[in-house]
Write a protein that holds these residues in place. Sequence first.
Motif, mmCIF file in Angstrom:
data_model
loop_
_atom_site.group_PDB
_atom_site.id
_atom_site.type_symbol
_atom_site.label_atom_id
_atom_site.label_comp_id
_atom_site.label_asym_id
_atom_site.label_seq_id
_atom_site.Cartn_x
_atom_site.Cartn_y
_atom_site.Cartn_z
ATOM 1 N N ALA A 9 0.835 -1.204 0.000
ATOM 2 C CA ALA A 9 0.000 0.000 0.000
ATOM 3 C C ALA A 9 0.866 1.250 0.000
ATOM 4 O O ALA A 9 0.553 2.260 -0.666
ATOM 5 C CB ALA A 9 -0.930 -0.013 1.206
ATOM 6 N N LEU A 10 1.986 1.204 0.753
ATOM 7 C CA LEU A 10 2.922 2.333 0.763
ATOM 8 C C LEU A 10 3.492 2.575 -0.636
ATOM 9 O O LEU A 10 3.590 3.724 -1.095
ATOM 10 C CB LEU A 10 4.048 2.049 1.761
ATOM 11 C CG LEU A 10 5.184 3.079 1.805
ATOM 12 C CD1 LEU A 10 4.681 4.427 2.313
ATOM 13 C CD2 LEU A 10 6.338 2.566 2.683
ATOM 14 N N VAL A 11 3.861 1.489 -1.316
ATOM 15 C CA VAL A 11 4.405 1.604 -2.676
ATOM 16 C C VAL A 11 3.361 2.219 -3.614
ATOM 17 O O VAL A 11 3.657 3.144 -4.378
ATOM 18 C CB VAL A 11 4.857 0.224 -3.196
ATOM 19 C CG1 VAL A 11 5.172 0.284 -4.692
ATOM 20 C CG2 VAL A 11 6.073 -0.263 -2.421
ATOM 21 N N LEU A 12 2.134 1.711 -3.542
ATOM 22 C CA LEU A 12 1.075 2.215 -4.426
ATOM 23 C C LEU A 12 0.761 3.680 -4.150
ATOM 24 O O LEU A 12 0.521 4.463 -5.080
ATOM 25 C CB LEU A 12 -0.185 1.363 -4.279
ATOM 26 C CG LEU A 12 -0.075 -0.106 -4.726
ATOM 27 C CD1 LEU A 12 -1.413 -0.818 -4.533
ATOM 28 C CD2 LEU A 12 0.369 -0.207 -6.180
ATOM 29 N N ASN A 13 0.763 4.048 -2.877
ATOM 30 C CA ASN A 13 0.511 5.456 -2.527
ATOM 31 C C ASN A 13 1.587 6.373 -3.112
ATOM 32 O O ASN A 13 1.292 7.480 -3.601
ATOM 33 C CB ASN A 13 0.438 5.631 -1.009
ATOM 34 C CG ASN A 13 -0.824 5.026 -0.425
ATOM 35 O OD1 ASN A 13 -1.816 4.829 -1.130
ATOM 36 N ND2 ASN A 13 -0.805 4.732 0.867
ATOM 37 N N ASN A 14 2.832 5.905 -3.059
ATOM 38 C CA ASN A 14 3.914 6.722 -3.600
ATOM 39 C C ASN A 14 3.882 6.757 -5.127
ATOM 40 O O ASN A 14 4.237 7.777 -5.727
ATOM 41 C CB ASN A 14 5.267 6.210 -3.101
ATOM 42 C CG ASN A 14 5.596 6.734 -1.712
ATOM 43 O OD1 ASN A 14 6.018 7.877 -1.552
ATOM 44 N ND2 ASN A 14 5.380 5.898 -0.706
ATOM 45 N N LEU A 15 3.444 5.676 -5.738
ATOM 46 C CA LEU A 15 3.282 5.695 -7.190
ATOM 47 C C LEU A 15 2.197 6.693 -7.587
ATOM 48 O O LEU A 15 2.334 7.428 -8.581
ATOM 49 C CB LEU A 15 2.933 4.292 -7.707
ATOM 50 C CG LEU A 15 4.054 3.251 -7.638
ATOM 51 C CD1 LEU A 15 3.506 1.872 -8.008
ATOM 52 C CD2 LEU A 15 5.212 3.621 -8.571
ATOM 53 N N ALA A 16 1.111 6.714 -6.803
ATOM 54 C CA ALA A 16 0.036 7.685 -7.070
ATOM 55 C C ALA A 16 0.552 9.115 -6.920
ATOM 56 O O ALA A 16 0.185 10.023 -7.698
ATOM 57 C CB ALA A 16 -1.134 7.431 -6.125
ATOM 58 N N ALA A 17 1.399 9.311 -5.902
ATOM 59 C CA ALA A 17 1.979 10.645 -5.704
ATOM 60 C C ALA A 17 2.888 11.030 -6.868
ATOM 61 O O ALA A 17 2.952 12.204 -7.271
ATOM 62 C CB ALA A 17 2.758 10.687 -4.387
ATOM 63 N N MET A 18 3.587 10.049 -7.431
ATOM 64 C CA MET A 18 4.453 10.297 -8.591
ATOM 65 C C MET A 18 3.623 10.674 -9.819
ATOM 66 O O MET A 18 4.027 11.509 -10.629
ATOM 67 C CB MET A 18 5.325 9.070 -8.866
ATOM 68 C CG MET A 18 6.396 8.840 -7.804
ATOM 69 S SD MET A 18 7.184 7.202 -7.887
ATOM 70 C CE MET A 18 7.999 7.291 -9.484
ATOM 71 N N VAL A 19 2.459 10.068 -9.957
ATOM 72 C CA VAL A 19 1.552 10.432 -11.050
ATOM 73 C C VAL A 19 1.071 11.867 -10.866
ATOM 74 O O VAL A 19 1.063 12.674 -11.811
ATOM 75 C CB VAL A 19 0.354 9.456 -11.116
ATOM 76 C CG1 VAL A 19 -0.697 9.957 -12.107
ATOM 77 C CG2 VAL A 19 0.820 8.055 -11.486
ATOM 78 N N GLU A 20 0.675 12.177 -9.636
ATOM 79 C CA GLU A 20 0.163 13.518 -9.344
ATOM 80 C C GLU A 20 1.241 14.583 -9.584
ATOM 81 O O GLU A 20 0.939 15.709 -10.028
ATOM 82 C CB GLU A 20 -0.329 13.575 -7.897
ATOM 83 C CG GLU A 20 -1.040 14.872 -7.553
ATOM 84 C CD GLU A 20 -1.643 14.841 -6.154
ATOM 85 O OE1 GLU A 20 -2.040 15.911 -5.664
ATOM 86 O OE2 GLU A 20 -1.702 13.742 -5.547
ATOM 87 N N ALA A 21 2.505 14.186 -9.311
ATOM 88 C CA ALA A 21 3.603 15.148 -9.489
ATOM 89 C C ALA A 21 4.054 15.242 -10.940
ATOM 90 O O ALA A 21 4.916 16.064 -11.269
ATOM 91 C CB ALA A 21 4.785 14.748 -8.607
#
Length: 580
Positions: A9-21
Amino acid sequence: MNLFADIRALVLNNLAAMVEAGDLPEGLATENVTVEPPRDAAHGDMATNAAMVLAKPAKMKPRDIADMLAARLAEDDRITSAEVAGPGFLNLRLDPSVWQGVVAAVLQAGTDYGRSKLGAGKKVNVEYVSANPTGPLHVGHTRGAVFGDALASLLDYAGHDVTREYYINDGGAQVDVLARSVYLRYLEAHGQEVAFEDGTYPGDYLIGVGKALKAKVGDAFVDKGEQFWLTEVREFATEAMMDLIRADLAALGVEMDVFYSEKSLYGTGRIEAALDDLRSKGLIYEGVLEPPKGKKPEDWESREQTLFKSTDHGDDVDRPVMKSDGAWTYFAPDIAYHYDKVQRGFDALIDVFGADHGGYVKRMKAAVSALSDGAVPLDVKLTQLVKLFKDGQEFKMSKRAGTFVTLRDVVDEVGPDVTRFMMLTRKNDAMFDFDLDAALEQSKENPVFYVQYAHARVTSVMRKAVEAGFNLPHERLAVADLSGLTDPAELAVAAKIAEWPRLVETAARSNEPHRVAFYLYELAQVFHALWNRGNDKPELRFLQDSEEASMPKIALASACAVVIAAGLGILGVKPAEELR
């Protein structure tokens, strides 16, 4: 607590943040992103394939994604390092406090640690054993019984609503042969000389049944034609055999929820109803089959039959359901039986067959697909043959059974717990040589002993702690300060314990209970390694001079025992309190 799910879940959250950025494009599918133990423990505590999975759809280099993700993950307090390896795999190391938290979570949850909601209450029917009611269960049935029962327990542990079911094959000609065999024992009970011919069953297990029949009907059937006794003796013998089979299963610790009679399908309209359902879908027709592979056309007599269009649902050829003489094929009642399962509202079906039923798999899956309109999956698990060895020689047939080694022979030799565990030390579809002597050895090479020894060692620690006057009830251990668990050998045990919830879900998804047995052996390995390290480093021993120093170490041992007990429970094995 599922630590691997948390880090994923931590990995997926950070991937989502990378998309947002704007570091990653939108719309990337992440369902194949995994977080799992690395193949080589030296590489770290966990590994993720995120960069490898996303590189192609993102049109980026895997290492570029991995570098960005690593920098983000390293900011989390749980992650001490995130290192990119090879073309883009990402290896993670976790802070010791994470592993200490796993120990606390286990002690707080007890044997519920690792239980999953994966199944979401879905109704699953697991049909296994289903031996012809013509005699005691043999060693092949034993493997199917152990596998099916452990699979049912695993699915239950993973959140499914499981029904254990036995299909009584009491509708075929073999039951008439049983009746004739019992009749011969009945005549024998009246003092007559008999000969077992025409395929009748010579096993001693029918002697008592013949005597029981004599006690019930006296000499009413003596020297009478079959028309006077076949129906009644068939029912009497079938029930006697099912009593024997139920007793055999009980000796192995197997209890069924449902015993379903094939005979109940005949003359009740159930077969007709199932075929009518298929007919309404355009899947029943009158036709002629092509000669089987390897059969020359001139050696094949073509006959018009009633056929199920199973090729519409993945089968190789269409299958007959009614012979040209109007009699049902063996397949017809099986279709009706699975139609009944679908009508009972099961969300998934699992059949456990012997290896000799391999040719039956496609047609049965096709039938269930057609009957449920593709809504109910059927998974057929085949159990391969078992060869028994004792004193270096293959274990021969049972005198009681006449032609084979029985389930009771095996259980009497090594006990139900050893039988069950050993039967799960190979994948179900792999051949298995079962050495009865090796199964009782007290050595590392004997997996059931090795796992039980780990549990017994923990209970020994607990007894000695009490003898030392330490007040360490489970409630205190569950809230103990575990910051003293820092040695790599201690953290290795905690890390292996952390794999348990993930292992449960992996095994349940693939319907592979043998994974539980493999995992328990690995957990026992790291536990025994820590125990042995205490011989060289006294500070690693589970019992220290003081209660305070002993508490975190006993907490770790207790957590290990909790998981071993849970895993053994799935396998149907009682954890050992002590070994002698």
